[in-house]
Write a protein that holds these residues in place. Structure first.
Motif, mmCIF file in Angstrom:
data_model
loop_
_atom_site.group_PDB
_atom_site.id
_atom_site.type_symbol
_atom_site.label_atom_id
_atom_site.label_comp_id
_atom_site.label_asym_id
_atom_site.label_seq_id
_atom_site.Cartn_x
_atom_site.Cartn_y
_atom_site.Cartn_z
ATOM 1 N N ASP A 165 0.849 -1.188 0.000
ATOM 2 C CA ASP A 165 0.000 0.000 0.000
ATOM 3 C C ASP A 165 0.882 1.235 0.000
ATOM 4 O OD1 ASP A 165 -2.304 1.421 -0.109
ATOM 5 O OD2 ASP A 165 -3.003 0.945 1.909
ATOM 6 N N ASP A 231 -4.013 -2.130 -3.906
ATOM 7 C CA ASP A 231 -4.948 -1.333 -4.679
ATOM 8 C C ASP A 231 -4.380 -1.203 -6.095
ATOM 9 O OD1 ASP A 231 -7.060 0.250 -5.375
ATOM 10 O OD2 ASP A 231 -6.335 2.059 -4.376
ATOM 11 N N HIS A 254 -11.182 -1.219 -2.028
ATOM 12 C CA HIS A 254 -10.901 -0.068 -2.883
ATOM 13 C C HIS A 254 -11.621 -0.188 -4.228
ATOM 14 C CE1 HIS A 254 -7.467 0.374 -0.057
ATOM 15 N NE2 HIS A 254 -7.650 1.652 -0.292
ATOM 16 N N ARG A 257 -15.120 1.038 -3.830
ATOM 17 C CA ARG A 257 -15.119 2.505 -3.751
ATOM 18 C C ARG A 257 -14.971 3.119 -5.137
ATOM 19 N NH1 ARG A 257 -10.769 3.084 1.174
ATOM 20 N NH2 ARG A 257 -12.053 2.145 2.835
ATOM 21 N N ASP A 258 -14.102 2.523 -5.956
ATOM 22 C CA ASP A 258 -13.916 3.039 -7.314
ATOM 23 C C ASP A 258 -15.203 2.908 -8.126
ATOM 24 O OD1 ASP A 258 -11.312 3.563 -6.656
ATOM 25 O OD2 ASP A 258 -10.492 1.761 -7.612
ATOM 26 N N SER A 332 -8.470 -8.063 0.487
ATOM 27 C CA SER A 332 -8.304 -6.610 0.576
ATOM 28 C C SER A 332 -7.016 -6.286 1.320
ATOM 29 C CB SER A 332 -9.491 -5.973 1.306
ATOM 30 O OG SER A 332 -9.422 -6.237 2.691
#
Length: 411
Positions: A165, A231, A254, A257-258, A332
């Motif tokens: 990350d 991500d 993520h 969310r995108d 995740s």
């Protein structure tokens, strides 16, 4: 002088380095105190530790004696040098001296603002010591040596799962404030325990930057990676394929969310329910069928989301190749979220870092503490579950050729 709405450097370090993160500060204070005692004893007996100077010696060392020292960073176990003739007692342990406060303050400021030879020199003067400039420089570099040792340590054993990350921090660079990428690599060891294995700072998220970071991990001994989880950072997927040669698992949190970024707000709840049902399927085939159903359902209402989901299918479902009991922990980058929040809580106070080294120093301090906590805590994945990764699965066994089949029948 700090304005009414700004904190002094002492206030910054006090807020950044709270009590729950005192372990590394305490260890660093102990290390610096040990160096100061060695310097003071060398001055008393006329020779450095291990140095042969019989004509100049006033006395000789005679081992060590333990002593507990209560400081603002917590209780420290000191090893005080003993002398064959005469006695020695550290100056900073003398009653009514403020040197302990100064020592803790220097160590704290070093982590946030960088190691300053001038600050160490002032500390030495406050202790009443007279040591050479080279000794002062060596003590000043002690903390950076600890950080370097942590970042450059060899990686032992296999790390089947690696989470990567990045965070953006503001750093002064060449007279301007730049937004730089702080990379954190977190692995699950073959024993099931977690470990932060790498830290890096770069100017931008590019394939070249990610490639260099991953090559550094491989050079230190990173092996056995099966999927890498992250991500969709620019260039990272290609760097993982090039350097690690392993499948890539895109972070499902993520990813959702995108997708929501391409839908109306009133569609978010329904979209979330559809997407989450894919990641909780009981088998990989069932998950792929749910993707097909979701694409058909979304094509009419949100065609952009349907296209993104269809393209990302192999990346967001890669975790189904692992043992079923591990799926919730692999889909995740959530294992890094708590650590990232802890970093954010500290870096928000600092605001703008003076240089790259100061970012690495502070994040390394937190990483050392996290690794210590995970080492004595529960395993992230049980060792029994991890052992299934070390043995070939039935479909991975080499096929039996006709010649071998004849040999088996003859036997």
């Amino acid at each position: 002088m700090a304005g009414p709405d700004r904190m002094t450097i002492e206030e910054v370090v006090q807020k950044v380095l709270r009590d729950e993160h005192a372990d590394v500060i305490r260890e660093s204070v102990r290390a610096v105190a040990a160096e100061l005692m060695e310097a003071e004893v060398s001055q008393l007996n006329g020779a450095e530790l291990g140095e042969r100077r019989p004509e100049d010696r006033a006395t000789q060392r005679n081992g060590y004696r333990p002593r507990r020292w209560d400081t603002r960073a917590g209780e420290i176990e000191l090893q005080i040098p003993k002398l064959r003739q005469g006695s020695y007692f550290p100056g900073f342990l003398q009653p009514r001296k403020r040197s302990e406060q100064a020592l803790v303050s220097v160590v704290q400021q070093a982590y946030v603002c960088g190691v300053s030879t001038r600050r160490v020199d002032q500390l030495v003067e406050s202790l009443g010591l007279r040591i050479s400039k080279s000794e002062v420089s060596r003590i000043a570099g002690l903390l950076d040596e600890q950080v370097s040792a942590f970042r450059e340590r060899p990686l032992e054993g296999r790390c089947p799962y690696v989470f990567v990350d990045a965070k953006i921090e503001k750093v002064r660079d060449g007279g301007r404030v730049a937004r730089k990428c702080v990379v954190i690599a977190h692995a699950v060891h073959e024993t099931g325990r977690r470990e932060i294995i790498g830290l890096d700072v770069g100017a931008a998220e590019t394939e070249a930057f990610w490639t260099e970071s991953l090559r550094g991990l491989v050079a230190r001994g990173l092996v056995g990676v099966q999927p890498a989880i992250s991500d969709a950072h620019p260039g990272l997927k290609a760097a993982i394929a090039r350097v690690l040669g392993t499948p890539w698992q895109r972070c499902t949190v993520h990813f959702l969310r995108d997708l929501r970024g391409h839908a109306r707000r009133d569609q978010h709840d329904a979209l979330g329910a559809v997407i989450r049902s894919i990641f909780t399927a009981e088998t990989g085939e069932q998950a792929r069928q749910r993707v097909r159903d979701a694409v058909s359902q979304l094509e009419r209402r949100i065609p952009k989301v349907a296209a993104l989901l269809e393209d990302a299918e192999p990346d967001v479902l890669a975790f189904y190749a692992s043992p079923a009991e591990q799926w919730p922990k692999l889909r995740s980058t959530n294992p890094l979220e708590r650590f990232n929040r802890e970093i954010g809580r500290r870096t928000d106070v600092v605001g703008i870092f003076p240089d790259d080294a100061s970012v690495i120093r502070l994040v390394s301090m937190l990483a050392i503490e996290a690794n210590d906590e995970w080492l004595v805590g529960r395993s992230y994945i049980s060792q029994k579950s991890m052992s299934t990764l070390m043995t070939p699965r039935p479909e991975e066994k080499p096929p039996i050729t006709e010649e071998k089949e004849v040999e088996l029948l003859a036997a």
